[in-house]
Design a protein around this motif. Sequence first.
Motif, PDB file in Angstrom:
ATOM      1  N   GLU A 170       9.976  61.219  49.771  1.00  0.00           N
ATOM      2  CA  GLU A 170       9.960  62.144  50.899  1.00  0.00           C
ATOM      3  C   GLU A 170      11.360  62.271  51.503  1.00  0.00           C
ATOM      4  OE1 GLU A 170       7.921  62.445  55.324  1.00  0.00           O
ATOM      5  OE2 GLU A 170       7.116  61.033  53.853  1.00  0.00           O
ATOM      6  N   ILE A 171      11.672  63.466  51.927  1.00  0.00           N
ATOM      7  CA  ILE A 171      12.962  63.717  52.586  1.00  0.00           C
ATOM      8  C   ILE A 171      12.702  63.855  54.081  1.00  0.00           C
ATOM      9  CG2 ILE A 171      14.855  65.351  52.835  1.00  0.00           C
ATOM     10  CD1 ILE A 171      14.408  66.064  49.880  1.00  0.00           C
ATOM     11  N   ARG A 172      13.545  63.198  54.885  1.00  0.00           N
ATOM     12  CA  ARG A 172      13.425  63.341  56.337  1.00  0.00           C
ATOM     13  C   ARG A 172      14.811  63.619  56.902  1.00  0.00           C
ATOM     14  NH1 ARG A 172      15.110  58.476  58.597  1.00  0.00           N
ATOM     15  NH2 ARG A 172      15.032  56.741  57.139  1.00  0.00           N
ATOM     16  N   GLN A 173      14.827  64.320  58.014  1.00  0.00           N
ATOM     17  CA  GLN A 173      16.073  64.608  58.710  1.00  0.00           C
ATOM     18  C   GLN A 173      15.752  64.906  60.164  1.00  0.00           C
ATOM     19  OE1 GLN A 173      17.415  67.928  56.304  1.00  0.00           O
ATOM     20  NE2 GLN A 173      16.757  69.408  57.808  1.00  0.00           N
ATOM     21  N   PRO A 174      16.729  64.717  61.048  1.00  0.00           N
ATOM     22  CA  PRO A 174      16.475  64.990  62.466  1.00  0.00           C
ATOM     23  C   PRO A 174      16.349  66.492  62.724  1.00  0.00           C
ATOM     24  CG  PRO A 174      18.735  64.278  62.124  1.00  0.00           C
ATOM     25  CD  PRO A 174      18.049  64.161  60.808  1.00  0.00           C
ATOM     26  N   GLU A 175      15.710  66.824  63.834  1.00  0.00           N
ATOM     27  CA  GLU A 175      15.482  68.230  64.182  1.00  0.00           C
ATOM     28  C   GLU A 175      16.779  69.011  64.336  1.00  0.00           C
ATOM     29  OE1 GLU A 175      13.836  71.836  64.903  1.00  0.00           O
ATOM     30  OE2 GLU A 175      12.860  70.066  64.066  1.00  0.00           O
ATOM     31  N   TRP A 176      17.840  68.379  64.883  1.00  0.00           N
ATOM     32  CA  TRP A 176      19.090  69.110  65.048  1.00  0.00           C
ATOM     33  C   TRP A 176      19.619  69.600  63.696  1.00  0.00           C
ATOM     34  CZ3 TRP A 176      23.388  67.706  62.440  1.00  0.00           C
ATOM     35  CH2 TRP A 176      23.505  66.379  62.034  1.00  0.00           C
ATOM     36  N   ALA A 177      19.438  68.808  62.630  1.00  0.00           N
ATOM     37  CA  ALA A 177      19.905  69.205  61.296  1.00  0.00           C
ATOM     38  C   ALA A 177      19.118  70.405  60.786  1.00  0.00           C
ATOM     39  CB  ALA A 177      19.799  68.032  60.331  1.00  0.00           C
ATOM     40  N   THR A 178      17.826  70.410  61.033  1.00  0.00           N
ATOM     41  CA  THR A 178      16.998  71.551  60.636  1.00  0.00           C
ATOM     42  C   THR A 178      17.446  72.803  61.381  1.00  0.00           C
ATOM     43  OG1 THR A 178      15.148  70.078  60.180  1.00  0.00           O
ATOM     44  CG2 THR A 178      14.619  72.410  60.513  1.00  0.00           C
ATOM     45  N   GLN A 179      17.734  72.671  62.674  1.00  0.00           N
ATOM     46  CA  GLN A 179      18.205  73.809  63.464  1.00  0.00           C
ATOM     47  C   GLN A 179      19.556  74.305  62.947  1.00  0.00           C
ATOM     48  OE1 GLN A 179      18.277  72.585  67.575  1.00  0.00           O
ATOM     49  NE2 GLN A 179      16.076  72.165  67.601  1.00  0.00           N
ATOM     50  N   LEU A 180      20.460  73.387  62.672  1.00  0.00           N
ATOM     51  CA  LEU A 180      21.797  73.748  62.197  1.00  0.00           C
ATOM     52  C   LEU A 180      21.706  74.532  60.883  1.00  0.00           C
ATOM     53  CD1 LEU A 180      24.943  71.608  62.197  1.00  0.00           C
ATOM     54  CD2 LEU A 180      24.229  72.643  60.078  1.00  0.00           C
ATOM     55  N   MET A 181      20.837  74.095  59.987  1.00  0.00           N
ATOM     56  CA  MET A 181      20.751  74.698  58.652  1.00  0.00           C
ATOM     57  C   MET A 181      19.886  75.958  58.594  1.00  0.00           C
ATOM     58  SD  MET A 181      22.822  72.962  56.928  1.00  0.00           S
ATOM     59  CE  MET A 181      22.482  73.705  55.346  1.00  0.00           C
ATOM     60  N   ARG A 182      19.210  76.286  59.678  1.00  0.00           N
ATOM     61  CA  ARG A 182      18.285  77.414  59.687  1.00  0.00           C
ATOM     62  C   ARG A 182      18.919  78.707  59.150  1.00  0.00           C
ATOM     63  NH1 ARG A 182      15.718  76.699  64.525  1.00  0.00           N
ATOM     64  NH2 ARG A 182      14.227  75.454  63.377  1.00  0.00           N
ATOM     65  N   ASP A 183      20.155  78.990  59.517  1.00  0.00           N
ATOM     66  CA  ASP A 183      20.820  80.233  59.081  1.00  0.00           C
ATOM     67  C   ASP A 183      22.017  79.976  58.181  1.00  0.00           C
ATOM     68  OD1 ASP A 183      19.095  81.936  60.581  1.00  0.00           O
ATOM     69  OD2 ASP A 183      20.185  81.368  62.402  1.00  0.00           O
ATOM     70  N   TYR A 184      22.157  78.730  57.716  1.00  0.00           N
ATOM     71  CA  TYR A 184      23.343  78.386  56.923  1.00  0.00           C
ATOM     72  C   TYR A 184      23.370  79.153  55.610  1.00  0.00           C
ATOM     73  CZ  TYR A 184      27.206  75.568  55.245  1.00  0.00           C
ATOM     74  OH  TYR A 184      28.440  75.159  54.789  1.00  0.00           O
ATOM     75  N   TYR A 185      22.232  79.183  54.916  1.00  0.00           N
ATOM     76  CA  TYR A 185      22.151  79.931  53.648  1.00  0.00           C
ATOM     77  C   TYR A 185      21.307  81.172  53.814  1.00  0.00           C
ATOM     78  CZ  TYR A 185      24.420  76.194  51.094  1.00  0.00           C
ATOM     79  OH  TYR A 185      25.337  75.283  50.638  1.00  0.00           O
TER      80      TYR A 185
ATOM     81  N   GLY B 133      34.837  59.275  63.864  1.00  0.00           N
ATOM     82  CA  GLY B 133      33.761  58.707  64.676  1.00  0.00           C
ATOM     83  C   GLY B 133      32.636  59.691  64.884  1.00  0.00           C
ATOM     84  N   ALA B 134      31.938  59.518  65.998  1.00  0.00           N
ATOM     85  CA  ALA B 134      30.806  60.380  66.327  1.00  0.00           C
ATOM     86  C   ALA B 134      31.298  61.650  67.021  1.00  0.00           C
ATOM     87  CB  ALA B 134      29.823  59.636  67.225  1.00  0.00           C
ATOM     88  N   ARG B 135      30.559  62.710  66.790  1.00  0.00           N
ATOM     89  CA  ARG B 135      30.806  63.993  67.456  1.00  0.00           C
ATOM     90  C   ARG B 135      29.527  64.796  67.422  1.00  0.00           C
ATOM     91  NH1 ARG B 135      30.993  67.675  63.421  1.00  0.00           N
ATOM     92  NH2 ARG B 135      32.351  69.384  63.867  1.00  0.00           N
ATOM     93  N   ARG B 136      29.429  65.815  68.243  1.00  0.00           N
ATOM     94  CA  ARG B 136      28.266  66.698  68.218  1.00  0.00           C
ATOM     95  C   ARG B 136      28.483  67.729  67.107  1.00  0.00           C
ATOM     96  NH1 ARG B 136      25.257  65.955  72.872  1.00  0.00           N
ATOM     97  NH2 ARG B 136      26.393  64.911  74.531  1.00  0.00           N
ATOM     98  N   PRO B 137      27.547  67.869  66.186  1.00  0.00           N
ATOM     99  CA  PRO B 137      27.705  68.880  65.138  1.00  0.00           C
ATOM    100  C   PRO B 137      27.962  70.256  65.748  1.00  0.00           C
ATOM    101  CG  PRO B 137      25.883  67.435  64.617  1.00  0.00           C
ATOM    102  CD  PRO B 137      26.319  67.105  66.028  1.00  0.00           C
ATOM    103  N   ARG B 138      28.970  70.935  65.236  1.00  0.00           N
ATOM    104  CA  ARG B 138      29.402  72.249  65.729  1.00  0.00           C
ATOM    105  C   ARG B 138      29.718  72.226  67.215  1.00  0.00           C
ATOM    106  NH1 ARG B 138      25.812  76.935  62.721  1.00  0.00           N
ATOM    107  NH2 ARG B 138      26.193  76.237  60.595  1.00  0.00           N
ATOM    108  N   ASP B 139      29.962  71.030  67.756  1.00  0.00           N
ATOM    109  CA  ASP B 139      30.247  70.861  69.185  1.00  0.00           C
ATOM    110  C   ASP B 139      29.141  71.434  70.067  1.00  0.00           C
ATOM    111  OD1 ASP B 139      32.690  69.502  68.767  1.00  0.00           O
ATOM    112  OD2 ASP B 139      33.690  71.423  68.399  1.00  0.00           O
ATOM    113  N   ASN B 140      27.922  71.471  69.549  1.00  0.00           N
ATOM    114  CA  ASN B 140      26.777  72.003  70.281  1.00  0.00           C
ATOM    115  C   ASN B 140      26.288  70.955  71.279  1.00  0.00           C
ATOM    116  OD1 ASN B 140      24.154  72.779  71.098  1.00  0.00           O
ATOM    117  ND2 ASN B 140      23.843  73.930  69.204  1.00  0.00           N
ATOM    118  N   PRO B 141      26.321  71.257  72.580  1.00  0.00           N
ATOM    119  CA  PRO B 141      25.901  70.274  73.590  1.00  0.00           C
ATOM    120  C   PRO B 141      24.413  69.935  73.527  1.00  0.00           C
ATOM    121  CG  PRO B 141      26.334  72.400  74.616  1.00  0.00           C
ATOM    122  CD  PRO B 141      26.762  72.519  73.175  1.00  0.00           C
ATOM    123  N   ASP B 142      23.619  70.757  72.839  1.00  0.00           N
ATOM    124  CA  ASP B 142      22.186  70.485  72.718  1.00  0.00           C
ATOM    125  C   ASP B 142      21.879  69.474  71.619  1.00  0.00           C
ATOM    126  OD1 ASP B 142      21.628  72.321  74.738  1.00  0.00           O
ATOM    127  OD2 ASP B 142      21.433  73.980  73.312  1.00  0.00           O
TER     128      ASP B 142
END
Length: 151
Positions: free
Chosen positions: A136-151, A66-75
């Motif tokens: 065009e590619i679009r994604q929510p801001e939380w995904a951009t934040q999550l991936m900022r330091d991934y690679y 089901g649904a969950r917060r990515p990385r359990d981040n409350p933000d």
Amino acid sequence: MQVKPVGTVVGGRAEPYDDDWAVERAVVRLDGDAFGTDALVGLAEFSHVEVVFVFHLVAPEDVRTGARRPRDNPDWPPVGIFAQRGKVRPNRLGVSRCRLLSVEGLDVHVLGLDAVDGTPVLDIKPYMAEFGPLGEIRQPEWATQLMRDYY
């Protein structure tokens, strides 16, 4: 459906933890009982590969559907398991695009593979620009934040 690994990740990280995957060098070693070096002929001409693998360290009881917060981040908002790329997903499958460094015998040397040492590999595919998304590619801001330091 039964799927048999084609190989195993050798090297790279021993433990899974998020971020900084770009520096990780690893080898995808094909199963020598099932494949010869001819299975990799021509692969070295590509700059990148896609590796399909199993999150084998995730226990089946930890899988979420089901649904969950990515990385359990409350933000970050709760999103469905199919709206994120977390490892606790049904079938525990991961897909990673990484730089192909070299091919030596049954070893495919890569950079930036986000799988740990010992990970079962289900498939290796050459990355072709034409398989990239159209438009065009679009994604929510939380995904951009999550991936900022991934690679």
